[in-house]
Motif scaffolding. Structure first.
Motif, short mmCIF file in Angstrom:
data_model
loop_
_atom_site.label_atom_id
_atom_site.label_comp_id
_atom_site.label_asym_id
_atom_site.label_seq_id
_atom_site.Cartn_x
_atom_site.Cartn_y
_atom_site.Cartn_z
N PHE A 1 37.46 40.56 35.68
CA PHE A 1 37.70 41.97 35.36
C PHE A 1 36.38 42.65 35.09
O PHE A 1 35.63 42.25 34.20
CB PHE A 1 38.66 42.09 34.18
CG PHE A 1 40.05 41.65 34.51
CD1 PHE A 1 40.88 42.47 35.27
CD2 PHE A 1 40.51 40.40 34.14
CE1 PHE A 1 42.17 42.06 35.61
CE2 PHE A 1 41.80 39.98 34.47
CZ PHE A 1 42.62 40.81 35.22
N LYS A 2 36.07 43.67 35.88
CA LYS A 2 34.77 44.32 35.79
C LYS A 2 34.90 45.83 35.60
O LYS A 2 35.80 46.47 36.14
CB LYS A 2 33.99 44.06 37.09
CG LYS A 2 33.51 42.63 37.20
CD LYS A 2 32.16 42.59 37.91
CE LYS A 2 31.46 41.28 37.63
NZ LYS A 2 31.22 40.51 38.83
N TYR B 1 40.29 49.75 29.95
CA TYR B 1 40.86 49.01 31.07
C TYR B 1 39.76 48.51 31.99
O TYR B 1 38.60 48.94 31.91
CB TYR B 1 41.83 49.89 31.86
CG TYR B 1 41.15 51.10 32.48
CD1 TYR B 1 41.02 52.28 31.76
CD2 TYR B 1 40.59 51.03 33.75
CE1 TYR B 1 40.36 53.38 32.30
CE2 TYR B 1 39.94 52.13 34.30
CZ TYR B 1 39.83 53.29 33.57
OH TYR B 1 39.17 54.36 34.11
N ALA B 2 40.15 47.59 32.87
CA ALA B 2 39.25 47.11 33.92
C ALA B 2 40.11 46.63 35.07
O ALA B 2 41.29 46.34 34.88
CB ALA B 2 38.37 45.98 33.39
N TYR B 3 39.52 46.55 36.25
CA TYR B 3 40.23 46.01 37.41
C TYR B 3 39.59 44.68 37.80
O TYR B 3 38.39 44.48 37.63
CB TYR B 3 40.16 46.97 38.59
CG TYR B 3 40.76 48.33 38.30
CD1 TYR B 3 42.13 48.51 38.24
CD2 TYR B 3 39.93 49.43 38.10
CE1 TYR B 3 42.68 49.76 37.96
CE2 TYR B 3 40.47 50.69 37.82
CZ TYR B 3 41.84 50.85 37.75
OH TYR B 3 42.37 52.08 37.48
N CYS B 4 40.42 43.79 38.36
CA CYS B 4 39.90 42.52 38.87
C CYS B 4 39.06 42.81 40.12
O CYS B 4 39.48 43.57 40.98
CB CYS B 4 41.06 41.59 39.20
SG CYS B 4 40.55 40.13 40.11
N ASP B 5 37.90 42.15 40.18
CA ASP B 5 37.00 42.44 41.31
C ASP B 5 37.44 41.74 42.60
O ASP B 5 36.83 41.93 43.64
CB ASP B 5 35.55 42.06 40.95
CG ASP B 5 35.37 40.56 40.74
OD1 ASP B 5 36.36 39.81 40.74
OD2 ASP B 5 34.21 40.15 40.59
N SER B 6 38.50 40.93 42.54
CA SER B 6 38.92 40.34 43.81
C SER B 6 40.34 40.70 44.24
O SER B 6 40.60 40.83 45.43
CB SER B 6 38.67 38.83 43.81
OG SER B 6 39.75 38.14 43.29
#
Ligand code: ZN
Ligand code: ZN
Length: 142
Positions: A77-78, A31-36
């Motif tokens: 996504f980072k 998984y990753a989360y959006c950086d904004s």
């Protein structure tokens, strides 16, 4: 631990939200989360494009970042990004989230402890804001 709870709470503005904790071992996922905006991208290990090696059971590696489509908000996504409050878009604290996450887990899973980090085995989906297997067309076509 994948049922939806409504007890999520933003420590910045006090907004309540619903959330799901995802165990990335059950789905062989990453998984990753959006950086904004903090949107979650969930990547099923079985649906990864051929030849793409993703680190399952934890967050993506930085090398995977350029292979994912950007978020609908324009963010990226980072591996190092974190979930955000749905109202104020401030980064949530994995430490402070322990209070409501462990309260919800009490009784469902004896002795279970939140990992107190946005890295590792578990990830969170805030207010159903998730995209699945958002691989770039260029890698998916192979
Ligand atoms: Zn907030
Ligand atoms: Zn976003």
């Amino acid at each position: 631990m994948s049922k939806t709870s409504t007890n999520g709470m933003c420590e910045h503005c006090g907004a309540g939200f619903k959330y799901q904790i995802i165990h990335n071992g059950f789905n062989e996922s990453s998984y990753a989360y959006c950086d904004s905006c903090g949107m979650t991208a969930l990547l099923d290990g079985w649906k990864a494009p051929q030849g793409i090696d993703i680190p399952i059971h934890q967050e993506i590696a930085p090398r995977t970042e350029p292979l994912l489509q950007p978020c609908t908000c324009g963010g990226t996504f980072k591996a190092s990004a974190a979930p955000r409050g749905p109202r104020c878009a401030e980064v949530l604290s994995a430490e402070k989230a322990t209070a409501w996450i462990e309260e919800d887990a009490a009784g469902t899973s004896m002795g279970w402890r939140w990992q107190r980090s946005w890295r590792g085995l578990y990830c969170i989906i805030v207010d159903d804001r998730v995209v699945h297997d958002n691989w770039c067309a260029s890698v998916r076509a192979t």
